[in-house]
Design an enzyme around this catalytic site. Sequence first.
Site, mmCIF file in Angstrom:
data_model
loop_
_atom_site.group_PDB
_atom_site.id
_atom_site.type_symbol
_atom_site.label_atom_id
_atom_site.label_comp_id
_atom_site.label_asym_id
_atom_site.label_seq_id
_atom_site.Cartn_x
_atom_site.Cartn_y
_atom_site.Cartn_z
ATOM 1 N N HIS A 19 0.833 -1.209 0.000
ATOM 2 C CA HIS A 19 0.000 0.000 0.000
ATOM 3 C C HIS A 19 0.868 1.259 0.000
ATOM 4 O O HIS A 19 0.586 2.226 -0.713
ATOM 5 C CB HIS A 19 -0.881 0.038 1.253
ATOM 6 C CG HIS A 19 -1.839 -1.100 1.408
ATOM 7 N ND1 HIS A 19 -1.704 -2.052 2.400
ATOM 8 C CD2 HIS A 19 -2.953 -1.442 0.717
ATOM 9 C CE1 HIS A 19 -2.698 -2.916 2.321
ATOM 10 N NE2 HIS A 19 -3.470 -2.575 1.302
ATOM 11 N N GLN A 48 -18.064 -6.491 -1.120
ATOM 12 C CA GLN A 48 -17.164 -7.338 -1.902
ATOM 13 C C GLN A 48 -16.783 -8.620 -1.177
ATOM 14 O O GLN A 48 -15.934 -9.373 -1.656
ATOM 15 C CB GLN A 48 -15.931 -6.554 -2.358
ATOM 16 C CG GLN A 48 -14.947 -6.206 -1.266
ATOM 17 C CD GLN A 48 -13.879 -5.250 -1.794
ATOM 18 O OE1 GLN A 48 -14.151 -4.096 -2.110
ATOM 19 N NE2 GLN A 48 -12.644 -5.733 -1.909
ATOM 20 N N GLY A 79 -2.883 -1.697 -7.206
ATOM 21 C CA GLY A 79 -1.806 -2.671 -7.318
ATOM 22 C C GLY A 79 -2.093 -3.721 -8.374
ATOM 23 O O GLY A 79 -3.226 -4.194 -8.503
ATOM 24 N N GLU A 80 -1.052 -4.110 -9.103
ATOM 25 C CA GLU A 80 -1.183 -5.246 -10.025
ATOM 26 C C GLU A 80 -1.355 -6.552 -9.263
ATOM 27 O O GLU A 80 -1.716 -7.570 -9.843
ATOM 28 C CB GLU A 80 0.056 -5.336 -10.933
ATOM 29 C CG GLU A 80 0.116 -4.236 -11.964
ATOM 30 C CD GLU A 80 1.288 -4.386 -12.904
ATOM 31 O OE1 GLU A 80 2.180 -5.234 -12.647
ATOM 32 O OE2 GLU A 80 1.326 -3.648 -13.902
ATOM 33 N N ASP A 88 -3.709 -7.278 -7.491
ATOM 34 C CA ASP A 88 -5.109 -7.620 -7.775
ATOM 35 C C ASP A 88 -5.356 -7.315 -9.250
ATOM 36 O O ASP A 88 -6.010 -6.342 -9.608
ATOM 37 C CB ASP A 88 -6.027 -6.829 -6.843
ATOM 38 C CG ASP A 88 -5.744 -7.155 -5.388
ATOM 39 O OD1 ASP A 88 -6.166 -8.229 -4.941
ATOM 40 O OD2 ASP A 88 -5.048 -6.371 -4.718
ATOM 41 N N GLN A 143 -8.900 -7.173 -10.612
ATOM 42 C CA GLN A 143 -9.568 -5.972 -10.065
ATOM 43 C C GLN A 143 -9.180 -4.738 -10.888
ATOM 44 O O GLN A 143 -10.034 -3.903 -11.231
ATOM 45 C CB GLN A 143 -9.156 -5.790 -8.609
ATOM 46 C CG GLN A 143 -9.524 -4.453 -8.003
ATOM 47 C CD GLN A 143 -9.225 -4.421 -6.521
ATOM 48 O OE1 GLN A 143 -9.989 -4.959 -5.736
ATOM 49 N NE2 GLN A 143 -8.131 -3.786 -6.126
ATOM 50 N N VAL A 146 4.415 -5.616 -4.832
ATOM 51 C CA VAL A 146 5.526 -5.541 -3.872
ATOM 52 C C VAL A 146 5.566 -6.868 -3.124
ATOM 53 O O VAL A 146 4.519 -7.369 -2.666
ATOM 54 C CB VAL A 146 5.313 -4.360 -2.900
ATOM 55 C CG1 VAL A 146 6.450 -4.290 -1.889
ATOM 56 C CG2 VAL A 146 5.194 -3.056 -3.682
HETATM 57 P P1 AMP Z 1 -6.445 -3.849 -0.301
HETATM 58 O O1 AMP Z 1 -6.289 -3.033 0.934
HETATM 59 O O2 AMP Z 1 -5.948 -5.244 -0.180
HETATM 60 O O3 AMP Z 1 -7.816 -3.731 -0.917
HETATM 61 O O4 AMP Z 1 -5.462 -3.186 -1.369
HETATM 62 C C1 AMP Z 1 -5.530 -1.829 -1.668
HETATM 63 C C2 AMP Z 1 -4.680 -1.554 -2.882
HETATM 64 O O5 AMP Z 1 -3.335 -1.936 -2.605
HETATM 65 C C3 AMP Z 1 -5.130 -2.357 -4.098
HETATM 66 O O6 AMP Z 1 -4.997 -1.545 -5.263
HETATM 67 C C4 AMP Z 1 -4.167 -3.497 -4.120
HETATM 68 O O7 AMP Z 1 -3.968 -4.060 -5.391
HETATM 69 C C5 AMP Z 1 -2.902 -2.808 -3.616
HETATM 70 N N1 AMP Z 1 -1.968 -3.800 -3.081
HETATM 71 C C6 AMP Z 1 -2.219 -4.738 -2.141
HETATM 72 N N2 AMP Z 1 -1.135 -5.509 -1.955
HETATM 73 C C7 AMP Z 1 -0.183 -5.048 -2.798
HETATM 74 C C8 AMP Z 1 1.161 -5.441 -3.093
HETATM 75 N N3 AMP Z 1 1.742 -6.474 -2.479
HETATM 76 N N4 AMP Z 1 1.829 -4.747 -4.031
HETATM 77 C C9 AMP Z 1 1.246 -3.715 -4.683
HETATM 78 N N5 AMP Z 1 -0.004 -3.290 -4.450
HETATM 79 C C10 AMP Z 1 -0.708 -3.952 -3.525
#
Ligand code: AMP
Length: 286
Positions: free
Chosen positions: A38, A62, A148-149, A151, A154, A181
Site C-alpha cells: 500500500h 465485496q 496494485g497489479e 489484484d 480488479q 511488492v
Molecule cells: P487492499 O487493501 O488489499 O484492498 O489493497 C488496496 C490496494 O493496494 C489495491 O490496489 C491493491 O492491489 C494494492 N496492493 C495490495 N497488496 C499489494 C502489493 N503487495 N503490491 C502492490 N499493491 C498492492
Amino acid sequence: MQTVKTLHMLRTALAQLRAAPGTRIALVPTMGALHEGHLTLVRRARAEADHVVVSIFVNPKQFGPNEDLDAYPRQLAADAAMLEGEGVGLLWAPDAAAMYPAGFATNISVSGVSDGLCGAARPGHFDGVATVVCKLFNQVQPDMAFFGEKDFQQLAVIRTMARDLDLAAPHADRIIGVPTVRETDGLAMSSRNRYLSPEHRAAAAALPRAMQAASAALAAGAGVDETLAQLQAALLAAGFSSVDYAVLADAASLAPLDTLTDAPARLLVAARIGGTRLIDNMAVPH
Ligand code: AMP
C-alpha cells in the site's frame, strides 16, 4: 493529515486542497491493514500528484457470506500513523452507514472481465468492488488513482468500468497500475498474510516460486496444460490444500489461453493454505 469520516467533511477538505488552481489530487483506495505494498502506491501517488487522498473502507459488498469480513484486520490508528509518515494529506475513512445509507440500491456490474478467475470463485465480489470504487471516484473526483497489479483482475475491472461509464475523474487512462511488492522470499505482500501460521507462511513462498518456474517454462516453449498441471502439483506438494485456479490468460481481456502467442500473457493463480486464500499473478515473457 486530516482524517474525515463523513461525505460533508470530505467535500470541505477537498475544496480546501483544490483552492490552488491546477492542483492534482491522487486517490489510493485501500481496505486498511496497511503494508509496504500500500505504501508503495502512496509513494507513487505522491510523486505524481500535489495531494494524496487515501481511503480506508472494508467494503462489505465485496465479501461473500462465508468470507472473512468480520475477521478482516482493522487498525485505523496504526494505519493513520503510517500514512501521516508518508505525507498523505487526507484520509477518507467512512463507516458502512456513510458509504451505503439506508435505501442504497445501485449495483455496478462489469461483465466479461469479471466473470472468470476470482469472479467465478467469489460470486458478486467484483460487483462490490466496481460499485465501491465508482462511489470513491465520485466522492473524491481525483485526477488519478493508483491500484496494485497484485489484484490484476480488479485493476482490469476498474479500468473497464471507467472506460465504459466515461468517467472523467479519474479518466480511465489515469488509473495507474503499480507492480506487486513482495516479501524477501517472493510472497506478494497482502493484509491476509497475517492469517498464516509460521509454518504456512514459510510454505506460502512456494506460490511465487512455482509461478516463476511455470512462467519460465512457458516462455521456453513448454505446453500450457502440462505446465499448469505441474504448477498445481507443486503447490499441493508444498502444503497448499487446494488450487482455486491456475490460468494462463490474455493480459488485457483475461480470457484463458491454451497457447502462448505474441500478445502479452499473464499467469494468475489463487490457492488456499491453512484456510487462507492467496492470489498472485505474473507476466509471462514471450
Ligand atoms: P487492499 O487493501 O488489499 O484492498 O489493497 C488496496 C490496494 O493496494 C489495491 O490496489 C491493491 O492491489 C494494492 N496492493 C495490495 N497488496 C499489494 C502489493 N503487495 N503490491 C502492490 N499493491 C498492492
